[in-house]
Each structure stands twice: as C-alpha cells, then as structure tokens.
Design an enzyme around this catalytic site. Sequence first.
Site, mmCIF file in Angstrom:
data_model
loop_
_atom_site.group_PDB
_atom_site.id
_atom_site.type_symbol
_atom_site.label_atom_id
_atom_site.label_comp_id
_atom_site.label_asym_id
_atom_site.label_seq_id
_atom_site.Cartn_x
_atom_site.Cartn_y
_atom_site.Cartn_z
ATOM 1 N N ASP A 194 0.790 -1.118 -0.088
ATOM 2 C CA ASP A 194 -0.053 -0.042 0.038
ATOM 3 C C ASP A 194 0.924 1.278 -0.054
ATOM 4 O O ASP A 194 2.114 1.001 0.195
ATOM 5 C CB ASP A 194 -0.969 -0.047 1.335
ATOM 6 C CG ASP A 194 -2.142 -0.946 0.848
ATOM 7 O OD1 ASP A 194 -2.516 -1.177 0.021
ATOM 8 O OD2 ASP A 194 -2.725 -1.374 2.233
ATOM 9 N N LYS A 216 -3.127 3.632 -2.759
ATOM 10 C CA LYS A 216 -4.287 4.345 -3.223
ATOM 11 C C LYS A 216 -3.975 5.762 -2.277
ATOM 12 O O LYS A 216 -3.577 5.530 -1.198
ATOM 13 C CB LYS A 216 -5.461 3.702 -2.819
ATOM 14 C CG LYS A 216 -5.897 2.331 -3.455
ATOM 15 C CD LYS A 216 -7.041 1.707 -3.061
ATOM 16 C CE LYS A 216 -7.142 0.401 -3.665
ATOM 17 N NZ LYS A 216 -8.565 -0.503 -3.073
#
Length: 412
Positions: A194, A216
């Site tokens: 991530d 993200k």
Amino acid sequence: MTALFGLELHGRAVVVAGGGAVASRRVRRFVSEGAQVTVVAPELSADLERHAAHGDIAVERRGIVAADLDDAWFVLAATDDATLNDAIAQWAHERRVWCIDASDASKGSARQAATSKHGDLAVGVISLDTPDPGRIRAVRDAVAAHLDAGEVDLRRRRPGAGRVILVGSGPGDPGLITVRGRQALAEADVVVTDRLGATELLVTVPYDVEVVNVGKSPDNHPVPQHEINAILVDRARAGKTVVRLKGGDPYVFGRGGEEVHACIEAGIDVEVVPGITSALAVPARAGIPVTQRGVSTSLLVTTGHAGADQATIAAMAAGATVVILMGVSALPDIVDAALDAGCAVDTPIAIVENGTTARERVTRGTFEDIVRICSETGVKPPAIIVVGEVARPGLLAGALAATPDPAGEART
C-alpha cells in the site's frame, strides 16, 4: 554423540515427575505445544496449580511409580531427588520412551533445546556436553534477534505451494511492525504494498523480491481491489510466498477480509498477521489516550467514508471518544451533523497528520472552529481525527479544565 531432532508432541501423552520450579518451566512449553500432560508429584508449585485449575494438565498427587510410564510417549524426570530421576530415566529406557533426566542429561535419552520460532521455522540450541542452560539460551536469543531483525533471507529454496501473508505494517513508524510481520517480509518472494504504513521496510527486502505498488490515495485508485485480489492469487498460484503489506491492521478499514476471501475461494493458503492500527497508535504517540478513567470509557472507530452516520453522532453526543480514519474531506459534514444533534460546541478535536513519522503534525480545535483551522493550516490526509474530551490539551498533565487555544494554532 548427540543428534538434534524435532519431536511432535501435540496430542502425545507426556508424564512429568515432580512439581517444582524445573517442572513448572518445562510444563509451560509442553502445554503450549499441545501435549497431554500429566504431572505426578505429592506437591505442586503455584504455577502448576494454576495450570491444573484451568484444566491444562492432569495431576496425580503422589510419588511416581514405574507403571505411570506405561502409556507415556515422553517423560520428564524433574523431582528434587537425583537418584529417583535416574531411576525414572531407566524405567523410560526399558519402555523405549523418550526421557529427559533433569538431574543428569547423560542418563536420559533426550535433551530439551532452547528454541525460538520464526514463522514456519524453529531454531534450537542444545548442549553436547554438560548441560549449560544459560549458555544455550544466550546463543538462542542472539540467533533469534538476528533473524527477527530481517538480517537473514528466509525465502523458501524448494518449490512448493504458494501462499499469501497479509501483514499489518502499523501506522507508519517501521519500528512498530510486529516481530511476525518482520519475519514474513524476510520470507517474501513478492510484496504487494500500500501507499500507507511502514513502507520504509521495503528497503530491507532483497533486490530480486518483486515489489508491486498498489497504493491508493483519496482521489487516486490506480489498482482496483479486484485486481489486487487477482495479483495475490496469481502470484501464489505460481508457487510464490506473497506478502500483502498493508498500513495499520489488515482488518481495520483495510479490506483485508476481501483479500482473505479471494484467497480462500482460490484454494490459496493465507495467513493474517495483525498490525498496530493507526486508530489507536497515532493518538497514543501524539499524547492522546483514546480512553481515560473519569474522562472516556468507551470508544468508537469509524471511517470518513461512512460520514456522519447515526452511530458516530450518538457516540459523540454520549461523550465517547470517536476516532475517524480517512475523514479529512468529510470533516465539515460530520461537524455540521454533530452540532445539529446537540453536541457541545466546545467538544475538543485533535487531528494528527502523518502520525508516528518524522512529518507528524497535530492540529487542535473544537466543533466550533476546527473546520476553519484546518483550512487555514492546510490539514491534509493521511490523518487521524480524535473527537472527545481525551483530545483536550493538557489532559495527561492533569489540566482537565483547560480550554483549547483560542487562536486555534496548529502544533507541530
């Protein structure tokens, strides 16, 4: 000549002769390994009494006799009588039962190693000559520290079934990943990472480990969740150990459940390594206890994506601590809903940006002014929002009656 072997004790009958300190230490390990332990001794230590009270062990409150070994698979002779221990070792030898003689290791048929576990590996150290427990523990601890620091490449060398390990990397500070999480990284053939969390850890993985960045941000989702799921499954089907490195904890707004479900559906072995969630760690590092006796005894953790839902507003109105993740953009709507519901305008709010990292910044205010302060100081995600009396400045210094800084200045 002593050889080092591993014995599977789970579900095996283990007889322990003696109820003192030595027996207590060894029994803890036998119980943790799932052995069926029977302790035979006229008296038990307090620790063994607790094990007995919890049903962890069976107890025969008398002296041991040879017949007690008839159905045993493993025996520990740990009475305070060396002659009796030697006799027990001989009884075990006659029955071809493994036995540790705590008085004289040379009289028994087994020695207990000082061990440490590192994922699916265990490291054991034994003495080949006169037993020296302090020495073998020192060696074990040194080796364990070396492994757990990520200094050894723990990737599998033989081909085998692939697997996925979801690792919560914690709130950002790489020192806050768990020991098991650090071990998992050392086992990885592929790391799917991530944007958030302890991404600094990636510099420690070997250069030939594949790193897939699927990070993200609030307005940028380059890799949809279904594609992330497919990456995990595809790499594991190729026989790889895939570490899914996630910020915080995989199951606290991390969509870890969806990824586990995808692996289970595909028949992929999957392990979840919990992480320290930013919802608790970031406020703690910033000096904000999410619960405090006499101030707040309940806690609700929510996400800005949920907005001002009924549970959040009710918790705020009741005086509970509310921690909001991913809530910077939703903060104006949440504040309006809270005030419409009758929440006190002077309710303290703290916003911690980039918590636990060198870029951490704490901004404080109340329902009355926090939106304006955020605009003026440029608060941006990633940030944790804490609402409630625990966010009042000076709380831990005893200044419970203090009011927020009227200037609403951000503290860095």
